[in-house]
Design an enzyme around this catalytic site. Structure first.
Site, mmCIF file in Angstrom:
data_model
loop_
_atom_site.group_PDB
_atom_site.id
_atom_site.type_symbol
_atom_site.label_atom_id
_atom_site.label_comp_id
_atom_site.label_asym_id
_atom_site.label_seq_id
_atom_site.Cartn_x
_atom_site.Cartn_y
_atom_site.Cartn_z
ATOM 1 N N SER A 93 0.673 0.073 -12.309
ATOM 2 C CA SER A 93 0.397 0.846 -11.096
ATOM 3 C C SER A 93 1.594 1.641 -10.576
ATOM 4 O O SER A 93 1.469 2.369 -9.604
ATOM 5 C CB SER A 93 -0.156 -0.060 -10.001
ATOM 6 O OG SER A 93 0.867 -0.858 -9.478
ATOM 7 N N LYS A 141 -1.354 -4.092 -0.453
ATOM 8 C CA LYS A 141 -0.432 -2.956 -0.546
ATOM 9 C C LYS A 141 -0.411 -2.176 0.765
ATOM 10 O O LYS A 141 0.652 -1.755 1.229
ATOM 11 C CB LYS A 141 -0.833 -2.050 -1.712
ATOM 12 C CG LYS A 141 -0.494 -2.668 -3.064
ATOM 13 C CD LYS A 141 -0.912 -1.777 -4.209
ATOM 14 C CE LYS A 141 -0.335 -2.317 -5.517
ATOM 15 N NZ LYS A 141 -0.743 -1.506 -6.662
#
Ligand code: ADP
Length: 676
Positions: free
Chosen positions: A577, A620
């Site tokens: 990611s 996140k």
């Protein structure tokens, strides 16, 4: 039932042995299943021939004592009141709406399954007997069907599900005994009661040998019938309560209520609760015991817990199943499946016990910080319920409504409790904890309360409710423990902000890049895993092949080395990611456009510039909020995850979703100085 075969000692000698006498009684009362009874008989017979001074004697006695002390037939009754369960969950736990919903569904399925009517099939060739039995059993609340002979009964058994068969023994064509034989194949779990007017001991014994649960003589004593049927119903009810379904697994960072919700389910159902931490389990034998041939052999911890609780249907939490891997001797996922999977655990074999113990009545719930690394067969069998970290606002609510009242009570500061201000709580959250859950927050609040309790006793504080503000917090807890990792103060060239997701929640990271004379080497540092290294190579290749579109000199790589460094050694850095974050840092480096320091980026980059989805969306976003980031960039495919988040989580942060790398450039990069 006789326990003793031919022994070398006389019967009288055996009866004089107090140990054996006691054991024999214990075996009678233990409620052992048939296979267990047979083993116990054999062991006692062996003991009767063994010299009590021999070492095996004590070992055998200990084994039999253990065997008979297990709760073979002890259950607690489930309380399946859904409203009460909802109240229990609501009173203990703040928020967690989707988790509670899923738990209530889980309980609803159990309730419905256990409410299934008990179905009886009555088979008799005499019409009057059939009608009478049907009437009596209906009155008891059972659902009853009738058949006038064996073949009609078989037809009904093939199409319908029954719990109990009540059949006459003497009938034309297919008699009761033959019916019993056939039934064993069609419906092996159904119980049977046989009755006849021509009762003889031999037919009774034969019926029992063929698997009938009971034998009644005609004319049937109705009280006896009611009692026998009720007993079978009660026994089956516990089996019905073992609704087999997927294994529940609670996954999320520490301190997000996984254990507490497990306890609340046990409380709502009225089941006993226990938990076992799997972290640090080294050996299969810790769970499954040692064979008795080893000196000092012991049962495993699963069976031991069941014995300690004294019931065979507790709620059993297996904590941190993701932490057992690595140096575990044996295959952790096959051992876990053997314990957790209802298809397998009805024959759970503890090596010490050396007999199958049916674990299917137990509700197992596994917990894990992350299910990513669990083996595929295990993950496929589990239904994962995700517990995510909390935003600052959520933590504030939890502290106010749960943690502070709990700690005040635990410290004896009720009544006239000290009053925590919001600023004080936020100070504890920001400066004394760094976590996704609230475990340390609770610990720090407990410390404050303890110190206030001591001060109250020492007389340095009055009994008046003392206000607790930020200054008191600093006084009591000392200097701040954490300086939160925040965004850079200023925009820079070649440095972008990324978001990572670990077992402990989300974190922000910085990707730093530099270019220098060299021989076309890509240098990667910062303890990076192999996947993140590949992402860096992909990002560089993308930029080289699209240099012109990006406004970069197509020769930029000639005679140059590029260095990518991701600081913060204690955060594990792997996974795809960071691809987009790395690409943006490089594009900034090569174009000279600064990266905006209030933008954080996450997304996997394909070689063609497409942005692929990432995991850990909520964690996140929370990490970005903690770091005072204003805008986060996520892949478009994550839009569905973002939609499910509470409004509170999305407050004060702008989320932009993108499909292609080119869409990110003008959001994340500042224009060149002269072009503004
Ligand atoms: P986990 O098993 O996920 O590590 P715990 O269940 O041990 O977490 O929770 C840690 C502590 O935090 C418990 O005292 C619990 O009461 C408290 N807590 C966590 N989340 C909440 C919440 N949503 N509402 C109330 N208390 C909470």
């Amino acid at each position: 039932m006789g326990f003793f075969g031919k022994s070398k000692k006389s019967k009288n000698e055996i009866l004089e042995m107090p140990d054996l006498e006691k054991l024999r009684r214990a075996v009678d009362n233990a409620g052992l299943p048939d296979y267990g009874l047979a083993v116990a008989e054999k062991e006692i017979e062996r003991l009767s021939k063994t010299d009590p001074a021999a070492p095996e004697y004590a070992i055998e006695i200990a084994y039999l004592e253990y065997l008979t002390s297990l709760p073979w037939n002890k259950y607690t009754d489930d309380n399946l009141d859904l409203d009460r369960a909802k109240q229990t969950l609501d009173s203990y736990h703040y928020g967690l709406e989707s988790v509670k919903e899923r738990i209530l569904e889980f309980l609803a399925v159990r309730t419905l399954c256990s409410m299934k009517p008990f179905r009886v099939l009555v088979v008799d060739d005499e019409a009057v007997a059939r009608t009478n039995l049907e009437y009596v059993l209906r009155k008891e609340g059972y659902e009853v069907a009738v058949a006038e002979n064996g073949s009609e009964a078989l037809e009904k058994l093939v199409v319908g599900e029954f719990d109990l068969l009540l059949t006459d023994l003497k009938m034309e064509k297919i008699d009761g005994m033959q019916l019993l034989e056939r039934v064993k194949k069609i419906a092996p779990h159904m119980e049977t009661i046989i009755f006849t007017g021509y009762a003889t001991v031999s037919s009774a014994v034969e019926a029992l040998q063929h698997g009938a649960a009971h034998y009644l003589t005609k004319p049937i004593n109705l009280d006896e019938l009611r009692e026998v049927v009720k007993k079978i119903r009660d026994k089956k009810r516990h089996i019905i309560q073992n609704v087999s379904g997927p294994i529940l697994c609670f996954s999320g960072p520490p301190g997000t209520e996984k254990t507490s919700v497990g306890k609340a389910i046990a409380e709502a159902l009225g089941r006993k609760f226990t938990r076992l931490s799997m972290a640090g389990m080294r050996d299969e034998s810790e769970l499954k015991g040692h064979r008795r041939t080893y000196v000092g052999a012991m049962p495993g911890r699963i069976i031991n817990e069941i014995k300690r609780l004294g019931v065979r249907n507790p709620l059993f939490m297996l904590d941190e199943i993701d932490k057992m891997g690595q140096d575990f001797r044996g295959d952790p996922s096959s051992v876990l499946l053997e314990i957790l999977d209802p298809e397998q655990n009805n024959y759970f074999l503890d090596y010490y016990l050396d007999l199958p113990f049916d674990l299917s009545p137990v509700i197992f719930i596994a917990t894990a910080n992350s299910v990513e690394d669990l083996s595929a067969p295990l993950r496929d069998r589990m239904e994962v319920i995700t517990f995510s970290g909390y935003s600052e606002k959520e933590k504030l609510h939890i502290a106010r409504s749960h943690l502070i009242p709990k700690q005040l009570a635990a410290s004896g500061l009720i009544p006239d409790s000290p009053q925590f201000s919001d600023d004080a709580i936020i100070k504890i959250i920001r400066e004394y904890t760094e976590e996704s859950g609230v475990r340390n927050l609770e610990r720090e609040i407990a410390t404050v309360c303890r110190k206030l309790a001591k001060a109250r006793l020492e007389g340095s504080a009055t009994r008046r409710p003392t206000p607790v503000g930020p200054a008191e917090v600093e006084n009591l807890l000392g200097p701040r423990k954490y300086r939160r990792q925040t965004k850079y103060n200023s925009d820079r060239v070649g440095v972008s902000t990324g978001l990572v997701w670990t077992d402990f929640g989300g974190e922000i990271i910085f990707v730093e890049t530099s270019i220098m004379p060299g021989a076309q080497e890509l240098i990667l540092t910062g303890s990076l895993g192999s996947v993140i290294k590949e992402s860096a190579q992909t990002a560089l290749s993308y930029i080289r092949s699209h240099a012109r579109e990006l406004g970069i000199d197509s020769d930029f790589y000639a005679h140059k080395d590029i260095h990518i460094h991701i600081p913060a050694g204690d955060i594990p850095k792997d996974g795809p990611s960071a691809g987009l974050t790395i690409a943006i840092a490089l594009i900034s480096l090569l174009t000279g456009r600064k990266v905006r320091s209030d933008v954080a980026i996450t997304g996997e980059l394909s070689l063609t510039g497409r942005i692929l989805p990432v995991k850990g969306v909520k964690e996140k976003i929370l990490a970005a909020q903690r770091a005072t980031i204003k805008t986060v960039i996520f892949p478009k495919e994550n839009a569905k995850d973002i939609e499910t988040l509470d409004e509170e989580v999305l407050e004060e942060i702008q989320v932009i979703t993108v499909e292609e790398l080119l869409e990110v450039i003008d959001v994340a990069l500042m224009p060149l100085e002269g072009e503004r």
